[in-house]
Design a protein around this motif. Structure first.
Motif, PDB file in Angstrom:
ATOM      1  N   VAL A 137      26.732  63.876  47.487  1.00 47.91           N
ATOM      2  CA  VAL A 137      26.627  63.241  48.812  1.00 47.91           C
ATOM      3  C   VAL A 137      27.669  63.811  49.777  1.00 47.91           C
ATOM      4  CG1 VAL A 137      26.893  61.055  50.057  1.00 47.91           C
ATOM      5  CG2 VAL A 137      25.560  61.138  47.941  1.00 47.91           C
ATOM      6  N   LEU A 138      28.915  63.929  49.329  1.00 48.59           N
ATOM      7  CA  LEU A 138      29.973  64.456  50.200  1.00 48.59           C
ATOM      8  C   LEU A 138      29.690  65.897  50.626  1.00 48.59           C
ATOM      9  CD1 LEU A 138      33.136  63.022  48.394  1.00 48.59           C
ATOM     10  CD2 LEU A 138      32.288  62.379  50.677  1.00 48.59           C
ATOM     11  N   ALA A 139      29.216  66.724  49.704  1.00 45.25           N
ATOM     12  CA  ALA A 139      28.882  68.109  50.047  1.00 45.25           C
ATOM     13  C   ALA A 139      27.727  68.152  51.049  1.00 45.25           C
ATOM     14  CB  ALA A 139      28.534  68.901  48.791  1.00 45.25           C
ATOM     15  N   THR A 140      26.755  67.290  50.855  1.00 42.28           N
ATOM     16  CA  THR A 140      25.624  67.232  51.793  1.00 42.28           C
ATOM     17  C   THR A 140      26.110  66.840  53.181  1.00 42.28           C
ATOM     18  OG1 THR A 140      24.113  66.640  49.995  1.00 42.28           O
ATOM     19  CG2 THR A 140      23.390  66.140  52.249  1.00 42.28           C
ATOM     20  N   ILE A 141      26.966  65.845  53.258  1.00 43.06           N
ATOM     21  CA  ILE A 141      27.512  65.409  54.549  1.00 43.06           C
ATOM     22  C   ILE A 141      28.297  66.545  55.198  1.00 43.06           C
ATOM     23  CG2 ILE A 141      29.198  63.861  55.641  1.00 43.06           C
ATOM     24  CD1 ILE A 141      28.274  61.715  53.569  1.00 43.06           C
ATOM     25  N   PHE A 142      29.128  67.238  54.415  1.00 40.93           N
ATOM     26  CA  PHE A 142      29.907  68.364  54.936  1.00 40.93           C
ATOM     27  C   PHE A 142      28.990  69.445  55.496  1.00 40.93           C
ATOM     28  CE2 PHE A 142      31.848  72.544  54.296  1.00 40.93           C
ATOM     29  CZ  PHE A 142      33.011  72.401  55.049  1.00 40.93           C
ATOM     30  N   ILE A 143      27.962  69.806  54.752  1.00 43.37           N
ATOM     31  CA  ILE A 143      27.035  70.856  55.188  1.00 43.37           C
ATOM     32  C   ILE A 143      26.307  70.446  56.461  1.00 43.37           C
ATOM     33  CG2 ILE A 143      24.918  72.104  54.572  1.00 43.37           C
ATOM     34  CD1 ILE A 143      26.018  71.977  51.626  1.00 43.37           C
ATOM     35  N   VAL A 144      25.846  69.208  56.515  1.00 39.38           N
ATOM     36  CA  VAL A 144      25.148  68.720  57.713  1.00 39.38           C
ATOM     37  C   VAL A 144      26.087  68.748  58.921  1.00 39.38           C
ATOM     38  CG1 VAL A 144      24.113  66.672  58.785  1.00 39.38           C
ATOM     39  CG2 VAL A 144      23.425  67.363  56.473  1.00 39.38           C
ATOM     40  N   CYS A 145      27.310  68.292  58.739  1.00 31.93           N
ATOM     41  CA  CYS A 145      28.278  68.280  59.847  1.00 31.93           C
ATOM     42  C   CYS A 145      28.618  69.684  60.329  1.00 31.93           C
ATOM     43  CB  CYS A 145      29.556  67.546  59.439  1.00 31.93           C
ATOM     44  SG  CYS A 145      29.336  65.771  59.245  1.00 31.93           S
ATOM     45  N   ILE A 146      28.856  70.604  59.408  1.00 31.35           N
ATOM     46  CA  ILE A 146      29.190  71.982  59.794  1.00 31.35           C
ATOM     47  C   ILE A 146      27.971  72.666  60.421  1.00 31.35           C
ATOM     48  CG2 ILE A 146      29.868  74.250  58.907  1.00 31.35           C
ATOM     49  CD1 ILE A 146      32.170  72.252  59.152  1.00 31.35           C
ATOM     50  N   THR A 147      26.800  72.376  59.911  1.00 34.19           N
ATOM     51  CA  THR A 147      25.580  72.946  60.506  1.00 34.19           C
ATOM     52  C   THR A 147      25.398  72.422  61.926  1.00 34.19           C
ATOM     53  OG1 THR A 147      24.560  73.167  58.331  1.00 34.19           O
ATOM     54  CG2 THR A 147      23.082  73.186  60.239  1.00 34.19           C
ATOM     55  N   TYR A 148      25.634  71.138  62.125  1.00 34.70           N
ATOM     56  CA  TYR A 148      25.544  70.561  63.467  1.00 34.70           C
ATOM     57  C   TYR A 148      26.588  71.188  64.397  1.00 34.70           C
ATOM     58  CZ  TYR A 148      25.261  67.155  67.229  1.00 34.70           C
ATOM     59  OH  TYR A 148      25.113  66.564  68.455  1.00 34.70           O
ATOM     60  N   LEU A 149      27.801  71.367  63.896  1.00 32.73           N
ATOM     61  CA  LEU A 149      28.854  72.003  64.684  1.00 32.73           C
ATOM     62  C   LEU A 149      28.464  73.432  65.072  1.00 32.73           C
ATOM     63  CD1 LEU A 149      31.776  71.818  65.800  1.00 32.73           C
ATOM     64  CD2 LEU A 149      32.535  72.716  63.598  1.00 32.73           C
ATOM     65  N   SER A 150      27.889  74.168  64.132  1.00 34.78           N
ATOM     66  CA  SER A 150      27.464  75.534  64.456  1.00 34.78           C
ATOM     67  C   SER A 150      26.299  75.529  65.445  1.00 34.78           C
ATOM     68  CB  SER A 150      27.097  76.313  63.199  1.00 34.78           C
ATOM     69  OG  SER A 150      25.905  75.856  62.625  1.00 34.78           O
ATOM     70  N   ALA A 151      25.422  74.534  65.336  1.00 34.28           N
ATOM     71  CA  ALA A 151      24.317  74.426  66.297  1.00 34.28           C
ATOM     72  C   ALA A 151      24.851  74.118  67.691  1.00 34.28           C
ATOM     73  CB  ALA A 151      23.327  73.356  65.848  1.00 34.28           C
ATOM     74  N   LEU A 152      25.869  73.287  67.780  1.00 40.50           N
ATOM     75  CA  LEU A 152      26.494  73.017  69.079  1.00 40.50           C
ATOM     76  C   LEU A 152      27.160  74.276  69.641  1.00 40.50           C
ATOM     77  CD1 LEU A 152      28.195  69.535  68.524  1.00 40.50           C
ATOM     78  CD2 LEU A 152      26.166  70.034  69.908  1.00 40.50           C
ATOM     79  N   ARG A 153      27.787  75.038  68.762  1.00 34.49           N
ATOM     80  CA  ARG A 153      28.527  76.222  69.192  1.00 34.49           C
ATOM     81  C   ARG A 153      27.600  77.368  69.587  1.00 34.49           C
ATOM     82  NH1 ARG A 153      31.750  79.040  71.759  1.00 34.49           N
ATOM     83  NH2 ARG A 153      32.866  80.722  70.757  1.00 34.49           N
ATOM     84  N   TYR A 154      26.565  77.609  68.795  1.00 34.75           N
ATOM     85  CA  TYR A 154      25.731  78.795  68.995  1.00 34.75           C
ATOM     86  C   TYR A 154      24.337  78.485  69.521  1.00 34.75           C
ATOM     87  CZ  TYR A 154      29.455  80.412  65.981  1.00 34.75           C
ATOM     88  OH  TYR A 154      30.676  80.680  65.453  1.00 34.75           O
TER      89      TYR A 154
END
Length: 184
Positions: A158-175
């Motif tokens: 669960v924690l890894a999934t949350i981390f991946i979703v958050c970082i993916t969202y951050l990259s989507a905001l950035r790029y």
């Protein structure tokens, strides 16, 4: 050429920063075939002088590999005196030297997998961050989620999934959100 592959990653980063599709070049070798969040790691090195970038990239990879070797020995209870040759073998391994030369990010992925197993029993949060790091740099470590599920390590899952979703969202905001839709 020194950091040749890293140049391909930077081209993809340049495309993403300029609102273009970083996956437009789809040829194996020169195409960017990694998940969009990996661009965040590429960007850390991107703005550095080319010579300093090569030095920093090499240093980071060497330090990460040394930590992996040290941690593996420690995990299994071996002293540094007993495994000194592991360092020689790993740091002198031709594929590792080529990885440094061409600028691959594979050691970052490997370090994430190392974190997954090294801290699995003691620090599940760091273990999850490790798996997340591995998955955002390469897609194939996603198979370790099956391992976590089978071994009932649901909190890390669960924690890894949350981390991946958050970082993916951050990259989507950035790029831009389009980067996620163009993955080959």
């Amino acid at each position: 050429m020194l950091l040749e592959d890293f140049g391909y990653y930077e081209r993809a980063l340049h495309d993403a920063l300029n609102g273009q599709n970083p996956y437009a070049t789809r040829s194996i070798g020169i195409g960017y075939l990694y998940p969009p969040p990996a661009l965040l790691i590429i960007e850390i090195f991107h703005y550095i002088d080319p010579y300093l970038k090569a030095l920093l990239h090499s240093t980071v990879n060497i330090v990460l590999l040394i930590l992996i070797v040290y941690g593996t020995a420690r995990y299994y209870g071996y002293s540094a005196e007993k495994v000194w040759y592991w360092y020689v073998i790993c740091l002198g391994f031709a594929p590792f030297l080529e990885l440094i030369h061409i600028g691959q990010i594979n050691i970052i992925t490997l370090f994430g997998i190392f974190m997954l197993f090294f801290w699995m029993s003691t620090f599940p949060f760091l273990s999850a961050i490790g798996l997340g790091l591995a998955v955002i740099t390469k897609v194939s470590p996603v198979l370790f989620f099956l391992y976590l599920f089978v071994h009932r390590r649901y909190s890390i899952f669960v924690l890894a999934t949350i981390f991946i979703v958050c970082i993916t969202y951050l990259s989507a905001l950035r790029y831009g959100f389009f980067t996620c839709s163009g993955i080959p």
